[in-house]
Write a protein that holds these residues in place. Sequence first.
Motif, PDB file in Angstrom:
ATOM      1  N   GLN A 184      -3.809  12.229   3.604  1.00  0.00           N
ATOM      2  CA  GLN A 184      -5.141  12.215   4.195  1.00  0.00           C
ATOM      3  C   GLN A 184      -5.142  12.651   5.657  1.00  0.00           C
ATOM      4  OE1 GLN A 184      -7.795  11.569   2.299  1.00  0.00           O
ATOM      5  NE2 GLN A 184      -6.413  11.264   0.562  1.00  0.00           N
ATOM      6  N   GLU A 216      -0.871   6.849   3.326  1.00  0.00           N
ATOM      7  CA  GLU A 216      -1.900   7.853   3.071  1.00  0.00           C
ATOM      8  C   GLU A 216      -1.676   9.123   3.903  1.00  0.00           C
ATOM      9  OE1 GLU A 216      -5.548   5.529   3.658  1.00  0.00           O
ATOM     10  OE2 GLU A 216      -5.718   5.495   1.471  1.00  0.00           O
ATOM     11  N   THR A 248      -5.690   7.933  10.020  1.00  0.00           N
ATOM     12  CA  THR A 248      -6.600   7.962   8.880  1.00  0.00           C
ATOM     13  C   THR A 248      -7.524   6.749   8.957  1.00  0.00           C
ATOM     14  OG1 THR A 248      -5.123   6.678   7.438  1.00  0.00           O
ATOM     15  CG2 THR A 248      -4.889   9.085   7.398  1.00  0.00           C
ATOM     16  N   SER A 292      -2.612   9.025  -7.444  1.00  0.00           N
ATOM     17  CA  SER A 292      -3.743   8.777  -6.548  1.00  0.00           C
ATOM     18  C   SER A 292      -3.928   7.301  -6.202  1.00  0.00           C
ATOM     19  CB  SER A 292      -5.032   9.325  -7.164  1.00  0.00           C
ATOM     20  OG  SER A 292      -5.300   8.685  -8.404  1.00  0.00           O
ATOM     21  N   SER A 293      -3.065   6.425  -6.696  1.00  0.00           N
ATOM     22  CA  SER A 293      -3.201   4.994  -6.412  1.00  0.00           C
ATOM     23  C   SER A 293      -2.959   4.718  -4.930  1.00  0.00           C
ATOM     24  CB  SER A 293      -2.207   4.189  -7.250  1.00  0.00           C
ATOM     25  OG  SER A 293      -2.472   4.319  -8.625  1.00  0.00           O
ATOM     26  N   ARG A 294      -3.772   3.851  -4.361  1.00  0.00           N
ATOM     27  CA  ARG A 294      -3.654   3.531  -2.935  1.00  0.00           C
ATOM     28  C   ARG A 294      -2.720   2.356  -2.676  1.00  0.00           C
ATOM     29  NH1 ARG A 294      -9.352   3.328   0.006  1.00  0.00           N
ATOM     30  NH2 ARG A 294      -7.943   3.432   1.805  1.00  0.00           N
ATOM     31  N   SER A 295      -2.370   1.630  -3.731  1.00  0.00           N
ATOM     32  CA  SER A 295      -1.460   0.487  -3.580  1.00  0.00           C
ATOM     33  C   SER A 295      -0.790   0.225  -4.911  1.00  0.00           C
ATOM     34  CB  SER A 295      -2.230  -0.752  -3.105  1.00  0.00           C
ATOM     35  OG  SER A 295      -3.181  -1.153  -4.073  1.00  0.00           O
ATOM     36  N   TRP A 322      -9.273   4.182   6.746  1.00  0.00           N
ATOM     37  CA  TRP A 322      -9.158   3.747   5.360  1.00  0.00           C
ATOM     38  C   TRP A 322     -10.275   2.807   4.932  1.00  0.00           C
ATOM     39  CZ3 TRP A 322      -8.109  -1.522   4.924  1.00  0.00           C
ATOM     40  CH2 TRP A 322      -7.491  -2.147   6.020  1.00  0.00           C
ATOM     41  N   GLU A 323     -11.123   2.406   5.877  1.00  0.00           N
ATOM     42  CA  GLU A 323     -12.344   1.694   5.487  1.00  0.00           C
ATOM     43  C   GLU A 323     -13.375   1.872   6.588  1.00  0.00           C
ATOM     44  OE1 GLU A 323     -14.041  -2.665   4.073  1.00  0.00           O
ATOM     45  OE2 GLU A 323     -11.904  -2.235   3.928  1.00  0.00           O
ATOM     46  N   TRP A 349       0.835  -1.208   0.000  1.00  0.00           N
ATOM     47  CA  TRP A 349       0.000   0.000   0.000  1.00  0.00           C
ATOM     48  C   TRP A 349       0.867   1.254   0.000  1.00  0.00           C
ATOM     49  CZ3 TRP A 349       1.967  -0.784   4.794  1.00  0.00           C
ATOM     50  CH2 TRP A 349       1.948   0.280   5.714  1.00  0.00           C
TER      51      TRP A 349
END
Length: 270
Positions: A172, A169, A180, A255-258, A182-183, A166
């Motif tokens: 954020q 972040e 953060t 902007s990719s998270r992983s 994240w879900e 990942w």
Amino acid sequence: MNAAGSLINQWTSPRRATRLEGMRQEEIWDRDTAQRYDTPGTGMFAPEVLEPAVARLAELADGGRALEFAIGTGRVAVPLSERGVPVSGIELSGPMIEQLRTKAGPERIPVVVGDMSTALVERTFSLVYLVYNTISNLQTQAEQVECFRNAARHLSPGGCFVIELWVPELRQLPPGRSATVWENSPGYIALDTYDTLQQHVVSHHFHFGSGSTAQLFRSPHRYIWPAELDLMGQLAGFTLESRHADWSGAPFTASSRSHVSVYRHDPPRD
């Protein structure tokens, strides 16, 4: 205030440690965690998550043998072996190996018990892989570099090392906060608390039902930026061959998270 906001307030005090001080990885990945780890058909076991990963790894194995670092309960190794790829593993947690053994015996998927940065398997492979952020379980930069070097030890000339990881972040993080979310989904909230000075993060997973209590699982990590990961690879003789946002080959962007990164190893010839 919603549940996610309440949890952020609870876990973002500057005085609250972001590492699980004194706990070894084999204590974190204990019998209770191993028995609850598999979630067939959902989460990381969902077909849309797992099948592209297995397909891509089978392609990269190119008819050769594969070695999985931190093989766990065999989430990837078992379906990969079902595709005809001979798979071996390295795993530190005995209870995780016990869960793997309920699916595949040692003749089918042999496993060496040990640390993925140092343990040795007595053969070479065309593919070594490390999925679902697990390189970040190693808590120091030096250990992470040694993980690359250990992958190099196990690869035949021209083999590749694949890492799924990942992207931190940090963008954020609001001012004055160190966490953060994240879900945030029904019955589940996941947040990360950051120590940006040490480059450490603890993932907090809250599972809850209709009552007032929740079950918490925490795991410590050292996060790695993609550029730092590439430098680790160079130190071990690897060259970055490709980087995508997922196993299906989506472009990797800011902007990719992983990412899924493929490193090729070509040792110097005498």
